[in-house]
Scaffold this active site. Structure first.
Site, PDB file in Angstrom:
ATOM      1  N   TYR A 175       0.969  -1.280  -0.105  1.00  0.00           N
ATOM      2  CA  TYR A 175       0.101   0.342  -0.284  1.00  0.00           C
ATOM      3  C   TYR A 175       1.200   1.472   0.066  1.00  0.00           C
ATOM      4  O   TYR A 175       1.186   1.444   1.171  1.00  0.00           O
ATOM      5  CB  TYR A 175      -1.293   0.747   1.318  1.00  0.00           C
ATOM      6  CG  TYR A 175      -2.157  -1.281   1.549  1.00  0.00           C
ATOM      7  CD1 TYR A 175      -2.134  -1.818   0.563  1.00  0.00           C
ATOM      8  CD2 TYR A 175      -2.946  -1.093   2.409  1.00  0.00           C
ATOM      9  CE1 TYR A 175      -2.983  -3.190   0.554  1.00  0.00           C
ATOM     10  CE2 TYR A 175      -3.589  -2.132   2.646  1.00  0.00           C
ATOM     11  CZ  TYR A 175      -3.936  -3.245   1.287  1.00  0.00           C
ATOM     12  OH  TYR A 175      -4.568  -4.067   1.997  1.00  0.00           O
ATOM     13  N   PRO A 178     -14.809  -5.132   3.144  1.00  0.00           N
ATOM     14  CA  PRO A 178     -16.459  -5.189   3.533  1.00  0.00           C
ATOM     15  C   PRO A 178     -16.989  -4.549   3.124  1.00  0.00           C
ATOM     16  O   PRO A 178     -19.058  -4.402   3.483  1.00  0.00           O
ATOM     17  CB  PRO A 178     -16.017  -4.959   5.049  1.00  0.00           C
ATOM     18  CG  PRO A 178     -15.083  -4.014   4.909  1.00  0.00           C
ATOM     19  CD  PRO A 178     -14.286  -4.466   3.502  1.00  0.00           C
TER      20      PRO A 178
END
Length: 307
Positions: free
Chosen positions: A72, A218
């Site tokens: 990331y 999610p």
């Protein structure tokens, strides 16, 4: 109200905590750092000070599980975690990942050779400013390297005290079974949400073995705002909640091993997400949500596949 060993309280069927490897308790609703980096997980998304502030706010609000990865940024998200939170307070678990090399905002490849995994882990230790990583997850299995060598490299790092627990990312039930036969696994991180339940078999295996399941995307990576999720509105209306809050509450109700780590760079969105733990879904709510038609599983060649 007293808390039981499973993390739930008397009169409350939804556990608030999960014990990693049966021993280390974490709050089930954590915080993910991918959204602190730019499009394609490349470079910064905004001001560095704002990202640091959101991370600190998450911990101040009770988050005890921070999920990040070396690719990331690359490297940037881990640096932000360290800048915001090191030296880490007692009870905070930082999970990171290695095994994916990002070469651009749309380019990445898997790297599972033991010497490369060791180098990645040691680089993460330096960026995170810690001697031990709480949960180190193999970001992808490398099809060109035997699983025994990849998992064995992490097992060796664990024996050396450089990582505490081992996790796997994006695996099948069969692969998880094979890994469990090799060594102790504490967690799995597969894509799983209200609109994508393709990893249901892996979830059942996690329940059987008492493993944490950290569902990535999610909130379905924005799909909850589309028409496919319009049935969310009736449930959200009954609770005075947002679609995102209901989607997170569904995960928390769906299984006691699910530990979602939604990410954001917005303090207001962070607060909104964390309030999902207050929602108690009824049997009717769960039936309505379970009836939503899942989307087609993610194309493995898409940008998100290397997340």
């Amino acid at each position: 109200m007293t808390e039981r060993r499973d993390g739930s309280a008397d009169g409350d069927p939804v556990a608030q905590t999960f014990a990693l490897d049966g021993g280390l308790p974490v709050r089930r609703l954590g915080f993910g750092t991918a959204q602190l980096t730019g499009p394609g997980y490349w470079g910064p998304r905004g001001e560095r000070a704002d990202a640091v502030a959101v991370l600190r706010r998450a911990v101040d609000r009770g988050v005890t599980l921070i999920d990040t990865a070396d690719n990331y940024g690359p490297g940037l998200a881990e640096e932000l975690v360290a800048e915001a939170l090191a030296p880490y307070p007692a009870g905070l678990t930082v999970a990171t990942k290695g095994g994916v090399v990002r070469t651009s905002d749309s380019g990445w490849h898997v790297e599972g050779r033991p010497e490369r995994l060791r180098a990645m882990c040691e680089a993460s230790l330096r960026r995170l400013r810690t001697e031990t990583i709480g949960l180190y997850q193999l970001h992808r299995l490398d099809p060109a390297v035997p699983m025994e060598e990849q998992v064995g490299a992490l097992d060796e790092l664990r024996r050396e005290g450089k990582i505490r627990y081992i996790g796997l990312d994006t695996v099948t039930a069969e692969q998880l079974e094979r890994a469990l036969a090799l060594t102790g696994i504490a967690s799995v991180q597969n894509r799983f949400n209200l609109l994508d339940r393709a990893s249901a078999a892996v979830l059942r295996l996690c329940e059987t073995h008492g493993l944490a399941f950290l569902p990535w995307f999610p909130l379905a990576n924005g799909a909850l705002t589309g028409t496919a999720a319009s049935a969310l509105d009736s449930v959200a209306g009954r609770h005075g909640a947002t679609r995102g809050q209901i989607a997170l509450a569904w995960l928390l109700h769906r299984s006691p091993v699910l530990c979602p780590t939604p990410g954001t760079g917005s303090p207001a969105h962070l607060d909104e997400n964390l309030r999902a733990v207050e929602i108690r879904l009824s049997a009717e709510d769960m039936r309505d949500l379970d009836a939503l038609v899942p989307l087609v599983p993610l194309d493995p060649g898409s940008r998100a596949a290397g997340r």
